[in-house]
Design a protein around this motif. Structure first.
Motif, PDB file in Angstrom:
ATOM      1  N   UNK A 705       0.632  -1.208   0.079  1.00 40.47           N
ATOM      2  CA  UNK A 705       0.061   0.028  -0.189  1.00 40.47           C
ATOM      3  C   UNK A 705       0.969   1.323   0.053  1.00 40.47           C
ATOM      4  N   UNK A 706       2.040   1.385   0.435  1.00 41.39           N
ATOM      5  CA  UNK A 706       3.061   2.418   0.328  1.00 41.39           C
ATOM      6  C   UNK A 706       3.486   2.521  -0.971  1.00 41.39           C
ATOM      7  N   UNK A 733       5.453 -16.999   0.690  1.00 46.75           N
ATOM      8  CA  UNK A 733       4.590 -16.869   1.712  1.00 46.75           C
ATOM      9  C   UNK A 733       3.901 -15.636   2.116  1.00 46.75           C
ATOM     10  N   UNK A 736       1.078 -14.943  -0.381  1.00 43.67           N
ATOM     11  CA  UNK A 736      -0.229 -15.898  -0.009  1.00 43.67           C
ATOM     12  C   UNK A 736      -1.023 -15.133   0.885  1.00 43.67           C
ATOM     13  N   UNK A 737      -0.301 -14.590   2.120  1.00 43.02           N
ATOM     14  CA  UNK A 737      -0.846 -13.933   3.121  1.00 43.02           C
ATOM     15  C   UNK A 737      -1.598 -12.659   2.602  1.00 43.02           C
ATOM     16  N   UNK A 740      -4.641 -13.413   1.141  1.00 45.33           N
ATOM     17  CA  UNK A 740      -5.646 -13.688   1.923  1.00 45.33           C
ATOM     18  C   UNK A 740      -6.067 -12.526   2.788  1.00 45.33           C
ATOM     19  N   UNK A 741      -5.314 -11.654   3.216  1.00 45.71           N
ATOM     20  CA  UNK A 741      -5.668 -10.550   3.843  1.00 45.71           C
ATOM     21  C   UNK A 741      -6.651  -9.621   3.061  1.00 45.71           C
ATOM     22  N   UNK A 744     -10.101 -11.821   2.588  1.00 45.86           N
ATOM     23  CA  UNK A 744     -10.949 -12.011   3.795  1.00 45.86           C
ATOM     24  C   UNK A 744     -11.296 -10.873   4.660  1.00 45.86           C
ATOM     25  N   UNK A 745     -10.362  -9.631   4.564  1.00 42.69           N
ATOM     26  CA  UNK A 745     -10.719  -8.514   5.288  1.00 42.69           C
ATOM     27  C   UNK A 745     -11.202  -7.317   4.594  1.00 42.69           C
ATOM     28  N   UNK A 747     -11.841  -7.159   0.993  1.00 45.42           N
ATOM     29  CA  UNK A 747     -12.871  -7.135   0.137  1.00 45.42           C
ATOM     30  C   UNK A 747     -13.418  -8.708  -0.075  1.00 45.42           C
ATOM     31  N   UNK A 885      -7.573   1.338 -10.558  1.00 44.71           N
ATOM     32  CA  UNK A 885      -7.030   1.177  -9.225  1.00 44.71           C
ATOM     33  C   UNK A 885      -6.411   0.110  -8.930  1.00 44.71           C
ATOM     34  N   UNK A 886      -5.602   0.237  -8.055  1.00 42.64           N
ATOM     35  CA  UNK A 886      -4.876  -1.116  -7.451  1.00 42.64           C
ATOM     36  C   UNK A 886      -4.209  -0.730  -6.283  1.00 42.64           C
ATOM     37  N   UNK A 887      -3.758  -1.899  -5.394  1.00 39.10           N
ATOM     38  CA  UNK A 887      -3.361  -1.786  -4.299  1.00 39.10           C
ATOM     39  C   UNK A 887      -1.777  -0.840  -4.271  1.00 39.10           C
ATOM     40  N   UNK A 888      -1.820   0.053  -3.519  1.00 43.66           N
ATOM     41  CA  UNK A 888      -0.603   0.820  -3.525  1.00 43.66           C
ATOM     42  C   UNK A 888      -0.511   2.011  -4.462  1.00 43.66           C
TER      43      UNK A 888
END
Ligand SMILES: [Zn+2]
Lengths: 998, 89
Positions: A705-706, A733, A736-737, A740-741, A744-745, A747, A885-888
């Protein structure tokens, strides 16, 4: 060689088994069941070390974990361990130990000059004395202090012992096997609770081993043995001796160190040296007992001055007399018990009692035995240097301020008892706010914070009858809650002698004209005068006084010194002790060996090792391996006498001219399925993903995000709602997290599932101009022509009966493919590729050649995506979508990220076309500029370009866009190199990218 | 070591989990204008609270679910745990 101080009979040692051992080079004899301390005392050895600061002679003060003096260097089975308490080390045949902190020897110690010259390093001496001049610190002060003040020497060899960790759960954990622990364990065990009973000493029973009591018509010791024997037969009970619970952590997690082998000359086969237990207990019973505290008087650190309870323990457990002319100095009845034991063994003690006319059963018994007792009498100072020779004694006024006429009496030891301090360390570590109990002049646990209860002497209860009653009850009640069983247990009859009130007296005043050192902390040499100085200089908080004087900061953590220190501060400050408060108790309660803490996670076992299915092939073919995260990867395949440089150059060149194959199994692989899979990718990657057709792959970059690049890789659309994502080996790893973030949280409305398939697929990259010819032979029934399988195309194929996935993607910049098969077929695939590839001159290539190939192509990898770069820095801005739009994305608008002279990837070539540039070198304009020379950028990766046969590097360079053609210097102070370089494009080979599409 | 009640798996030791920061942080919606200040608050600025704190943990060596944990940052007491989609009352 004679054990002159061993009594004829008695004690719990095994007199049938003699053991020989060495101390400071001299051979002695002891018995099985001795500690090093008891065996030395049996031989009349009282001088065991030198004190930390003044190097004063040191003997034995206690008989267990509280020992502040007798710290030795132990040698066992070719290993050495520092800071072993002689009072805890069990004797074994062939044991060797040496004194620590004496130079050159325990009998003649140069450091003792600190003592005689009366430099007398007072409180804060480190801070004050050695502050000036600064240049003296490194050259003179520090080497001197280090040489003079160490406590033992750690081994520099690899430790060949093994240490284990164990995780355990129980209903009730009990710390200490004295009367309280035994009663609690027994009652809980009878209710069917899962109980762990831990005892730090080799023998169970605690105070029952030395006290003169009767429980249920048996001696205390016999009763304890009976209970332990019964507990050992119960399947729901674990009974552990030599096991110290040293830490009470959050959520009722306690940690225990079990000494499995320290008492043996050799560790048994398949046994660890120590075992560390992590125990999660539903309930905890702290029955850790109490530690006798000293009374402070002049020269109270002289060898031969020791706790009266220790003298009694040496006599009753080990059959050892600590002296033949004992002086007992007490302010309570405990001293009498010691005196009575001496008397029973034919030794005549003198008892000095600070009280005026105490009366109790024990005192009556002492009187009846004819023991010489002097009331209102104190020891003013011990006399003797390396051993007590006599004592200056005097009567004392009722207000304890005036001393009578000083008399000198002969004695060879002074057994001192200043009453008892409950061992509240574990309770305090648990978060329990302790409270001061006026009647015993000590702190006891207060309100429980976790599920813990403290009983018996640790709770300030010194009556055996009450201890047993409360402990049996607690054991039943705590277990009843858990098991719902309620087996009633009859509490046995107790016969014990009633004690009288102790004297609130802890420090003998100095006689007029005398300036004896009166020590509070025996290991760190903190005297009454040091604390007085600290208070005079304005230190008020007990925590500050502790640090300024080092009171209670030694390896014994002030087990015998804390309360007397508090008494002194409260007296000078005219406050009550509870207002002064005590310093914080922190784990570990007693030193724990580093080996036990580390456990099995040493060397190769410090992390798991992952190997690809083709690993054994690589091994057989002379692969030289390299650690890539937790993976082992071939770095190059050695031929003849080739070194890394020659081997990797050969392999890379063969890829550029023929065809090579590289094991890429380690790449992270994530299976992504669901109707919203494309939408997820579109939000995660910087480029557009919604229109990727089935059967096509795409390269993508994802940000945090930064705005910093997190990872890159290709993702392939296998079918309508099914994608196969690859990540770098290192970030697998985390990616993947990350997915999942968001799923799950952030979207949760996206209908997508992700799962790691890294281990499901074995991967081989086939690269080079002849790779298509090879592929055609591997998949004769598939159309792998440039039209049938174009660049970034995907198809499934049949590899001699094995289902394979074929991706036309390239990291090397050559015409290249990646073939994946199910892991179990990895080796089959690899051997087929090598076999069929023979006619095309195939060679396997390792990570070094792989790096060379990607570096000269200007493809970025982990060394550029280092957590500090944005897409522009890596020349990846073309992949950043302006539309979606996209992450970061929002972070890329930050002003620092859009400056004109923003850093950017460039190529770097040495002007002499000879000198390789060390990775990490700084790029500077002027190699002669004064330091700090402004850094323009750094070399991120270096290789030997096989295309041009000269060194080539990648660098992240400030204003890289406008620096092409500039001449700079690459400086590496580490390698002592200054290399004139030219900045070129990062795309050194095939800048238009024609080969991958050919 | 904390003992965390994973709402999917039950009580497990802390070493099965990885910490994920403040659970109250809301990511700004996609494709919406966000001021510099709001974005900075989202990316960088966190309160370092003493006391009750709602935080994210992922049961990384278990069910891999992100969960919310209400924990006291000073005492480590854990009051309640929630599934990712559970409303925290
Ligand atoms: Zn879970």
């Amino acid at each position: 060689m004679t054990q002159a101080f061993r009594i004829e009979n008695g004690g719990l040692i095994n007199r049938d088994k003699k053991l020989s051992f060495k101390f400071n080079g001299k051979t002695y004899l002891g018995y099985e069941g001795d500690t090093l301390a008891s065996a030395l005392l049996a031989n009349g050895v009282h001088l065991v070390g030198r004190s930390f600061k003044y190097h004063r002679p040191r003997g034995f003060f206690g008989a267990g974990v509280d020992e502040p003096y007798a710290v030795v260097q132990l040698f066992r089975n070719g290993e050495t361990e520092p800071n072993i308490k002689a009072t805890e080390q069990e004797l074994f045949e062939g044991l060797e130990a040496k004194s620590v902190n004496c130079w050159p020897s325990v009998n003649f110690d140069v450091g003792a000059i600190n003592n005689f010259l009366k430099i007398f390093l007072p409180a804060g001496f480190y801070y004050k004395t050695f502050m000036w001049p600064k240049s003296f610190w490194y050259r003179i002060y520090e080497p001197f202090i280090r040489k003079a003040a160490g406590l033992g020497v750690a081994s520099t060899k690899h430790d060949k012992e093994r240490y284990e960790h164990k995780y355990e759960y129980c209903d009730l954990l009990i710390a200490g096997s004295g009367p309280s622990g035994l009663a609690g364990a027994y009652a809980a065990a009878k209710n069917g609770a899962k109980v762990i009973l831990a005892e730090d000493k080799p023998r169970f029973g605690g105070s029952l081993l030395t006290s003169d009591v009767n429980i249920g018509n048996q001696s205390g010791k016999d009763w304890a043995e009976g209970i332990i024997a019964e507990l050992k037969t119960m399947p729901n009970v674990v009974v552990k001796n030599r096991s110290q619970i040293f830490g009470y952590y959050d959520h009722n997690m306690l940690v225990m160190s079990e000494k499995v082998s320290d008492h043996l000359p050799l560790t048994k086969k398949y046994h660890p040296n120590k075992r560390l237990w992590y125990i999660r207990a539903k309930e905890v019973l702290i029955s850790s007992g109490s530690i006798e505290r000293p009374i402070v008087f002049g020269n109270n650190d002289t060898p031969g001055v020791m706790l009266s309870s220790a003298a009694k323990e040496y006599l009753k457990v080990y059959g050892v007399l600590v002296g033949r002319k004992p002086l007992v100095f007490t302010n309570n009845d405990s001293g009498y018990e010691t005196a009575i034991e001496f008397k029973k063994h034919g030794v005549d003690p003198v008892v000095l009692d600070s009280r005026k006319n105490p009366e109790s059963e024990i005192i009556d018994e002492a009187k009846n035995l004819g023991i010489n007792i002097k009331y209102s009498y104190v020891v003013v100072a011990a006399q003797g240097y390396k051993k007590v020779k006599s004592a200056d004694i005097a009567s004392i006024s009722e207000d304890k301020k005036q001393l009578g006429k000083i008399e000198n009496i002969q004695c060879d030891c002074i057994c001192v008892s200043g009453f008892w301090t409950p061992t509240i360390h574990l309770a305090s570590q648990s978060g329990n706010k302790t409270k001061f109990k006026e009647e015993i002049d000590a702190f006891i646990p207060g309100q429980s914070k976790q599920n813990e209860i403290t009983l018996g002497a640790a709770n300030g209860v010194f009556s055996l009858e009450e201890t047993l009653k409360t402990s049996f009850t607690a054991g039943s009640e705590l277990s009843k809650k858990i098991t719902e069983n309620d087996n009633k247990i009859a509490i046995p009859n107790v016969v014990e002698k009633k004690s009288s009130q102790h004297d609130k007296f802890w420090c003998v005043p100095l006689p007029k004209g005398k300036n004896y050192k009166r020590f509070l902390d025996f290991q760190n040499d903190v005297a009454v005068s040091d604390v007085e100085i600290a208070l005079r200089e304005g230190y008020r908080s007990i925590e500050h006084v502790k640090r300024y004087t080092t009171l209670g900061m030694a390896t014994d953590q002030g087990k015998t010194s804390n309360l007397n220190g508090l008494q002194l501060v409260s007296e000078i400050e005219n406050k009550v002790v509870p207002a002064v408060g005590h310093t914080t108790f922190r784990p570990p309660y007693t030193p724990v060996s580093i080996g036990a803490i580390v456990g099995r996670e040493v060397g190769k076992h410090s992390k798991p090792t992952r190997k690809s299915p083709m690993h054994s092939w690589h091994e057989k073919n002379n692969a030289v391996f390299v650690d890539a995260g937790v993976w082992l990867r071939p770095r190059y395949y050695k031929r003849g006498n080739e070194n890394l440089f020659e081997g990797s150059k050969r392999e890379a060149k063969n890829v550029r001219t023929n065809v090579g194959v590289c094991d890429v199994t380690t790449l992270g692989k994530i299976d992504i399925k669901g109707p919203d899979a494309a939408e997820l990718l579109n939000r995660v990657y910087t480029n557009a993903w919604l229109k990727l057709p089935v059967g096509k792959a795409r390269y993508g970059v994802m940000l945090r995000e930064d705005g910093i690049v997190m990872d890159d890789g290709t993702t392939t659309r296998i079918s309508e709602n099914h994608y196969h994502m690859t990540t770098t080996t290192a970030q697998a790893a985390n990616v993947l997290s990350h997915l999942e973030y968001y799923l799950q949280l952030v979207w949760p409305e996206l209908n997508v599932n992700v799962v790691s398939t890294t281990e499901q697929w074995a991967g081989a990259a086939i690269a080079g101009p002849k790779s298509r010819d090879l592929l055609q032979k591997l998949f004769p029934n598939s159309d792998v022509s440039n039209e049938g399988l174009p660049f970034m195309g995907y198809m499934e194929g049949d590899l001699f009966g094995v289902k394979a996935r074929i991706y036309r993607i390239s990291f090397s910049g050559e015409l290249a493919y990646e073939v994946n098969v199910a892991s179990d077929y990895g080796n089959f695939m690899w051997e087929k590729i090598i076999e069929v590839g023979e006619e095309f001159n195939i060679q396997p290539y390792g990570t070094e050649a792989l790096s060379t190939l990607r570096i000269e192509m200007g493809h970025v990898a982990g060394s550029e995506l280092d957590g500090r770069t944005i897409p522009y820095d890596n020349a990846l801005e073309g992949l950043v979508s302006k539309k979606k739009d996209f992450i970061g994305k929002r972070s890329l608008q930050r002003s620092a990220f859009i400056t004109e002279d923003r850093q950017r990837i460039v190529g770097v070539v040495p002007l002499d076309k000879q000198t390789s540039i060390p990775e990490g070198s700084h790029l500077v304009k002027n190699d002669k500029a004064p330091l700090p020379n402004p850094k323009l950028g750094h070399i991120s990766a270096s290789c030997w370009s096989v295309e041009y046969d000269n060194p080539f590097s990648l660098a992240i360079l400030k204003d890289g866009k406008n620096m092409i053609g500039q001449k700079l210097f690459a400086m590496s102070p580490l390698k002592n190199k200054v290399i004139p370089v030219e900045i070129v494009s990062s795309h050194y080979v095939d800048p238009k990218g024609e080969r991958v599409r050919s | 070591m904390l003992h965390i009640n994973c709402p999917h798996c039950g009580m497990r030791s802390q070493n099965e989990f990885s910490y994920g920061g403040d659970a109250s942080v809301k990511r700004p919606e996609l494709n919406k204008e966000v001021s510099d200040q709001d974005w900075d608050n989202f990316v960088y600025n966190r309160k370092s609270l003493r006391g009750k704190h709602l935080e994210l943990w992922q049961h990384i060596s278990g069910c891999r679910q992100w969960i919310k944990v209400e924990r006291d940052t000073a005492t480590h007491e854990i009051f309640r745990t929630f599934k990712a989609d559970e409303e925290v009352a």
